[in-house]
Design a protein around this motif. Structure first.
Motif, PDB file in Angstrom:
ATOM      1  N   MET A 118      -5.422 -11.286  27.158  1.00  0.00           N
ATOM      2  CA  MET A 118      -4.213 -10.746  27.072  1.00  0.00           C
ATOM      3  C   MET A 118      -4.627  -9.656  26.217  1.00  0.00           C
ATOM      4  O   MET A 118      -5.636  -9.743  25.251  1.00  0.00           O
ATOM      5  N   ASP A 119      -3.771  -8.228  26.546  1.00  0.00           N
ATOM      6  CA  ASP A 119      -3.555  -7.603  25.956  1.00  0.00           C
ATOM      7  C   ASP A 119      -2.617  -7.260  24.199  1.00  0.00           C
ATOM      8  O   ASP A 119      -1.296  -7.884  24.120  1.00  0.00           O
ATOM      9  N   ARG A 120      -3.478  -7.884  22.872  1.00  0.00           N
ATOM     10  CA  ARG A 120      -3.443  -7.589  21.859  1.00  0.00           C
ATOM     11  C   ARG A 120      -2.296  -6.791  21.558  1.00  0.00           C
ATOM     12  O   ARG A 120      -1.670  -6.702  20.469  1.00  0.00           O
ATOM     13  N   TRP A 121      -2.601  -5.618  22.197  1.00  0.00           N
ATOM     14  CA  TRP A 121      -1.475  -4.313  21.942  1.00  0.00           C
ATOM     15  C   TRP A 121       0.165  -4.480  21.916  1.00  0.00           C
ATOM     16  O   TRP A 121       1.024  -4.701  21.348  1.00  0.00           O
ATOM     17  N   GLU A 122      -0.308  -5.095  23.644  1.00  0.00           N
ATOM     18  CA  GLU A 122       1.333  -5.526  24.000  1.00  0.00           C
ATOM     19  C   GLU A 122       1.888  -6.440  22.776  1.00  0.00           C
ATOM     20  O   GLU A 122       3.256  -6.957  23.178  1.00  0.00           O
ATOM     21  N   MET A 123       1.028  -7.724  22.274  1.00  0.00           N
ATOM     22  CA  MET A 123       1.290  -8.633  22.115  1.00  0.00           C
ATOM     23  C   MET A 123       1.736  -8.942  20.703  1.00  0.00           C
ATOM     24  O   MET A 123       2.881  -8.888  19.933  1.00  0.00           O
ATOM     25  N   ALA A 124       1.270  -7.457  19.188  1.00  0.00           N
ATOM     26  CA  ALA A 124       1.778  -7.659  18.597  1.00  0.00           C
ATOM     27  C   ALA A 124       3.082  -6.326  18.434  1.00  0.00           C
ATOM     28  O   ALA A 124       3.550  -6.692  17.954  1.00  0.00           O
ATOM     29  N   ASP A 125       2.992  -5.449  19.826  1.00  0.00           N
ATOM     30  CA  ASP A 125       4.434  -4.891  20.310  1.00  0.00           C
ATOM     31  C   ASP A 125       5.754  -5.905  20.168  1.00  0.00           C
ATOM     32  O   ASP A 125       6.544  -5.341  19.278  1.00  0.00           O
ATOM     33  N   THR A 126       5.669  -7.045  20.778  1.00  0.00           N
ATOM     34  CA  THR A 126       6.451  -8.031  21.275  1.00  0.00           C
ATOM     35  C   THR A 126       6.970  -8.887  19.808  1.00  0.00           C
ATOM     36  O   THR A 126       7.926  -8.346  19.830  1.00  0.00           O
ATOM     37  N   ILE A 127       5.768  -9.135  18.820  1.00  0.00           N
ATOM     38  CA  ILE A 127       6.256  -9.503  17.919  1.00  0.00           C
ATOM     39  C   ILE A 127       6.569  -9.110  16.531  1.00  0.00           C
ATOM     40  O   ILE A 127       7.394  -9.755  16.126  1.00  0.00           O
ATOM     41  N   THR A 128       6.109  -7.890  16.224  1.00  0.00           N
ATOM     42  CA  THR A 128       7.585  -6.557  16.528  1.00  0.00           C
ATOM     43  C   THR A 128       8.523  -6.309  16.002  1.00  0.00           C
ATOM     44  O   THR A 128       9.471  -6.814  15.723  1.00  0.00           O
TER      45      THR A 128
END
Length: 215
Positions: A90-100
């Motif tokens: 999983m792209d953790r940066w992309e996931m953090a961006d989506t959640i934010t």
């Protein structure tokens, strides 16, 4: 007679000079317009090319976001022993961006930061003025849980210091020596703030059930 010829010669010469200046000025304007890129045809061609490029780019984006995901396996195609060690990349940066982005869309949330690790998500936010702390925590936590695999633990905090704390880990690696100690210390501080208890209890039950099924 000589005087008449002189006058006619002078008039003819003046005419040539005036015509030459007019032609020269017109040529200068044309040259300047071309050099400055103001030629009408040139701009028209450039605008058309840009419009076509933007239209193609928009079509490509729509095609990507409209695609569906589909995978089919039979039992014989899967190495079950290897599958037991398989994990979802999983792209953790992309996931953090989506959640934010998802949290900040709610009314009143003006600033949100998210840190995604290999199994935890830490969310810092400014609580909306007219919202209870527990409700704000529930919104933030539920958003994180809805976008992540169930094995993730989500921690939230409305304390301003949490922004600084989780930011300090943004360039860390999970294999760093002090990583675990620093992460656990931040989580313990975050637990002192509302965590959205109902969501937490529901998620914990589901997680325990999933773990029991895999035993």
């Amino acid at each position: 007679m000589n005087t008449k010829k002189f006058i006619l010669s002078s008039l003819f010469a003046s005419t040539l000079v005036v015509s030459g200046c007019a032609t020269g000025n017109q040529g200068g304007h044309d040259m300047e317009r071309t050099l400055n890129g103001n030629d009408g045809n040139h701009n028209l061609q450039g605008d058309n090319a840009r419009d076509e490029f933007q239209a193609d780019e928009k079509d490509a984006d729509q095609e990507i976001t409209s695609r569906l995901g589909y995978v089919k396996y039979s039992k014989d195609e899967i190495d079950m022993e290897a599958e037991s060690n398989h994990y979802v990349a999983m792209d953790r940066w992309e996931m953090a961006d989506t959640i934010t982005r998802m949290i900040i869309r709610y009314d009143g949330f003006e600033e949100v930061a998210t840190l995604v690790t290999d199994k935890e998500v830490l969310i810092a936010y400014n609580k909306p003025e007219n919202m209870e702390r527990e409700k704000a925590a529930t919104i933030a936590r539920k958003t994180g849980l809805s976008l992540l695999p169930r094995f993730y633990d989500v921690y939230v905090s409305d304390q301003s210091v949490t922004f600084r704390d989780i930011q300090s880990l943004q360039n860390s690696l999970t294999i760093d020596d002090e990583y675990d100690n620093t992460l656990n210390s931040i989580i313990e501080e975050m637990k002192k703030t509302p965590q959205g208890e109902e969501v937490y209890e529901e998620h914990t039950t589901e997680k325990e059930e999933a773990e029991n099924m895999n035993r």
